[in-house]
Motif scaffolding. Structure first.
Motif, mmCIF file in Angstrom:
data_model
loop_
_atom_site.group_PDB
_atom_site.id
_atom_site.type_symbol
_atom_site.label_atom_id
_atom_site.label_comp_id
_atom_site.label_asym_id
_atom_site.label_seq_id
_atom_site.Cartn_x
_atom_site.Cartn_y
_atom_site.Cartn_z
ATOM 1 N N ALA A 114 -83.288 -61.229 30.501
ATOM 2 C CA ALA A 114 -83.950 -60.534 29.094
ATOM 3 C C ALA A 114 -84.379 -59.146 29.944
ATOM 4 O O ALA A 114 -84.314 -58.763 29.124
ATOM 5 N N ALA A 115 -83.365 -58.412 31.204
ATOM 6 C CA ALA A 115 -83.740 -57.397 31.497
ATOM 7 C C ALA A 115 -82.162 -56.343 30.874
ATOM 8 O O ALA A 115 -82.437 -55.569 30.408
ATOM 9 N N LYS A 116 -81.432 -57.225 31.116
ATOM 10 C CA LYS A 116 -79.919 -56.950 30.373
ATOM 11 C C LYS A 116 -80.626 -56.497 28.337
ATOM 12 O O LYS A 116 -80.041 -56.323 28.323
ATOM 13 N N ASN A 117 -80.910 -57.745 27.630
ATOM 14 C CA ASN A 117 -81.446 -57.727 26.491
ATOM 15 C C ASN A 117 -82.044 -56.436 26.391
ATOM 16 O O ASN A 117 -82.435 -56.007 25.246
ATOM 17 N N GLN A 160 -81.461 -43.873 32.396
ATOM 18 C CA GLN A 160 -80.417 -44.473 32.134
ATOM 19 C C GLN A 160 -80.132 -45.573 33.147
ATOM 20 O O GLN A 160 -79.263 -46.640 32.910
ATOM 21 N N ASN A 161 -80.680 -45.628 33.930
ATOM 22 C CA ASN A 161 -81.135 -47.020 35.531
ATOM 23 C C ASN A 161 -81.516 -48.337 34.318
ATOM 24 O O ASN A 161 -81.064 -49.609 34.353
ATOM 25 N N LEU A 162 -82.864 -47.666 33.280
ATOM 26 C CA LEU A 162 -83.235 -49.145 32.661
ATOM 27 C C LEU A 162 -82.075 -49.220 31.695
ATOM 28 O O LEU A 162 -82.654 -50.433 31.473
ATOM 29 N N GLU A 163 -81.584 -48.694 31.226
ATOM 30 C CA GLU A 163 -80.951 -48.470 29.828
ATOM 31 C C GLU A 163 -79.468 -49.075 30.352
ATOM 32 O O GLU A 163 -78.689 -50.277 29.644
ATOM 33 N N ALA A 164 -79.054 -48.725 31.463
ATOM 34 C CA ALA A 164 -77.957 -49.632 32.121
ATOM 35 C C ALA A 164 -78.348 -51.360 32.531
ATOM 36 O O ALA A 164 -77.531 -52.190 33.001
ATOM 37 N N GLY A 165 -79.619 -51.583 32.502
ATOM 38 C CA GLY A 165 -79.624 -52.981 32.706
ATOM 39 C C GLY A 165 -80.183 -53.036 34.526
ATOM 40 O O GLY A 165 -80.474 -54.034 35.648
ATOM 41 N N LYS A 166 -80.059 -52.008 35.067
ATOM 42 C CA LYS A 166 -79.910 -52.148 36.530
ATOM 43 C C LYS A 166 -81.157 -52.028 37.231
ATOM 44 O O LYS A 166 -81.727 -52.315 38.439
#
Length: 94
Positions: free
Chosen positions: A12-15, A46-52
């Motif tokens: 879900a975080a990746k999506n 940036q970390n959010l957008e990278a799914g990190k």
């Protein structure tokens, strides 16, 4: 002190990260602009957008507000992609 927990599965975080990037680009915003409008550091965005990293509920609400999105729409799309794991989401239609 208030601690906020908002848990997403890894998929879900990746999506969410995919959606975040797509909506940011559709709104002609840079990562710096998006971070500023959401009240986040550029690195965190940036970390959010990278799914990190997992977003907090407050962050999800800020993002939805900046992008003028309905929170239910984000939830439904994320769950749909999570359920079907469809990698065609990023591919253009033929």
């Amino acid at each position: 002190m208030r601690i906020e927990v908002f848990i997403m599965s890894k998929s879900a975080a990746k999506n969410f990260a995919k959606l975040l990037k797509q909506y940011r680009i559709m709104n002609d915003l840079t990562q710096d602009e998006m971070a500023f409008r959401c009240g986040l550091s550029t690195r965190h965005y940036q970390n959010l957008e990278a799914g990190k990293v997992n977003p907090s509920l407050t962050t999800v609400i800020r993002i939805a507000t900046v992008l003028d999105l309905d929170l239910n729409c984000l939830k439904v799309i994320s769950e749909f992609n999570d359920e079907f794991e469809n990698d065609d989401f990023d591919k253009p239609n033929d």
